[in-house]
Structures are given as C-alpha cells and as structure tokens.
Scaffold this motif. Structure first.
Motif, PDB file in Angstrom:
ATOM      1  N   ARG A  64      45.615  35.447  34.883  1.00  0.00           N
ATOM      2  CA  ARG A  64      45.647  33.985  35.021  1.00  0.00           C
ATOM      3  C   ARG A  64      46.699  33.562  36.050  1.00  0.00           C
ATOM      4  O   ARG A  64      46.429  32.714  36.909  1.00  0.00           O
ATOM      5  CB  ARG A  64      45.910  33.333  33.668  1.00  0.00           C
ATOM      6  N   ARG A  65      47.873  34.174  36.001  1.00  0.00           N
ATOM      7  CA  ARG A  65      48.936  33.843  36.963  1.00  0.00           C
ATOM      8  C   ARG A  65      48.514  34.212  38.393  1.00  0.00           C
ATOM      9  O   ARG A  65      48.716  33.441  39.332  1.00  0.00           O
ATOM     10  CB  ARG A  65      50.235  34.546  36.586  1.00  0.00           C
ATOM     11  N   SER A  68      45.713  31.850  39.666  1.00  0.00           N
ATOM     12  CA  SER A  68      46.275  30.532  39.951  1.00  0.00           C
ATOM     13  C   SER A  68      47.010  30.543  41.296  1.00  0.00           C
ATOM     14  O   SER A  68      46.834  29.642  42.126  1.00  0.00           O
ATOM     15  CB  SER A  68      47.215  30.117  38.827  1.00  0.00           C
ATOM     16  N   ARG A  69      47.808  31.564  41.503  1.00  0.00           N
ATOM     17  CA  ARG A  69      48.569  31.691  42.747  1.00  0.00           C
ATOM     18  C   ARG A  69      47.642  31.812  43.961  1.00  0.00           C
ATOM     19  O   ARG A  69      47.944  31.315  45.040  1.00  0.00           O
ATOM     20  CB  ARG A  69      49.492  32.906  42.647  1.00  0.00           C
ATOM     21  N   GLY A  71      44.584  30.538  44.137  1.00  0.00           N
ATOM     22  CA  GLY A  71      43.654  29.415  44.229  1.00  0.00           C
ATOM     23  C   GLY A  71      42.246  29.753  43.795  1.00  0.00           C
ATOM     24  O   GLY A  71      41.278  29.137  44.248  1.00  0.00           O
ATOM     25  N   ALA A  73      39.322  30.276  40.731  1.00  0.00           N
ATOM     26  CA  ALA A  73      38.902  29.871  39.390  1.00  0.00           C
ATOM     27  C   ALA A  73      37.922  30.909  38.864  1.00  0.00           C
ATOM     28  O   ALA A  73      37.195  31.539  39.635  1.00  0.00           O
ATOM     29  CB  ALA A  73      38.242  28.494  39.443  1.00  0.00           C
ATOM     30  N   GLY A 113      39.843  30.174  32.008  1.00  0.00           N
ATOM     31  CA  GLY A 113      39.050  29.055  32.500  1.00  0.00           C
ATOM     32  C   GLY A 113      37.547  29.240  32.410  1.00  0.00           C
ATOM     33  O   GLY A 113      36.788  28.379  32.853  1.00  0.00           O
TER      34      GLY A 113
END
Length: 144
Positions: A64-65, A68-69, A71, A73, A113
């Motif tokens: 997840r980290r 997210s870093r 960009g 999904a 997500g």
C-alpha cells in the motif's frame, strides 16, 4: 484516452487495470515503478507479487505504501488460485482453511483499495448433474 469517446456507436465507460504476470515480478517496488513510469495508473494484484506475499498483513501494508508513493491504484484483485483455494472443496476441515485464507486476503485487498475480487470456483468435471449441483451449492455457501 477519453473513456467516454464514442466507439462503434456506443459510449465507453470502462476502467482498465494492468496485470503483471506473477512470474514476471521479482521485486515488487521495482516492477511497479516501471509500470508507473509507463503511464499505467490502475493495476490488478494477486497474492504473490515477487518479494511480497499479500496474504500477510505486513506485506500488504508495505505494498500500500509503495503503490501510494508511485501513484498507482489497485481497484481489482485476483483471488487465490494456488494451493488449497477452491470453493468447491468438499472436506469440511480443508474448506474452513480455504475460506479463512480468502477472507483474510479479501481484507488485505480491500485495504489496498480493491473493489473487485476475482475468484476461481474450482476445477474439474462432474460425472453427473447431482455432483455438479452440489459443487455449485458449496460455492454459493462460501459466498454467502
């Protein structure tokens, strides 16, 4: 690309998710850095992603980290498909393990997500309609 562009007289409104074949992933972060650099924004994950096992909560948190870093999904996740994972399983003890694995992985996927979880219901052919019906009843029972 405009998702609503007219094509063949119909409107398109479809999100695409890129799936990197599981044996292509050795290092999770490096692989998805390359995917992100190529302009991809949506991916589909499965449990084994190179050096990360997304059935494990700590590995899912690391993924997840990283996503997210970068960009990225993960709106979809391919369900379990190796080892004990088939929802048509007859043995109650094995079935309990299978359902626990799916539920745990579903929770981790949702944390990443995912809104869609693709499942395999099991493989095989059944010698008669009664056995086939029973297999589908086990699948329905698992999904309830």
């Amino acid at each position: 690309m405009d998702k609503t562009k007219k094509s063949y007289g119909q409107s398109r409104n479809l999100s695409l998710a890129y799936f990197v074949w599981d044996t292509s992933v050795v290092d999770f972060e490096q692989t998805y850095r390359e995917v992100s650099a190529a302009g991809v924004r949506n991916i589909m994950l499965d449990a084994r992603r190179g050096n990360l096992d997304l059935e494990k909560r700590e590995d899912a948190a690391a993924a997840r980290r990283i996503l997210s870093r970068l960009g990225l999904a993960a709106p979809a996740c391919h369900g379990l498909y190796s080892g004990d994972c088939h929802l048509t399983e007859e043995d109650p003890a094995t079935r309990k393990i299978i359902l626990g694995r799916h539920l745990g992985f579903m929770a981790n996927a949702a944390g990443l997500g995912a809104k869609t979880y693709v499942i395999h219901v099991g493989f095989g052919t059944w010698p008669g309609p009664e056995l086939k019906r029973a297999a589908w009843d086990r699948v329905r029972g698992a999904l309830d």
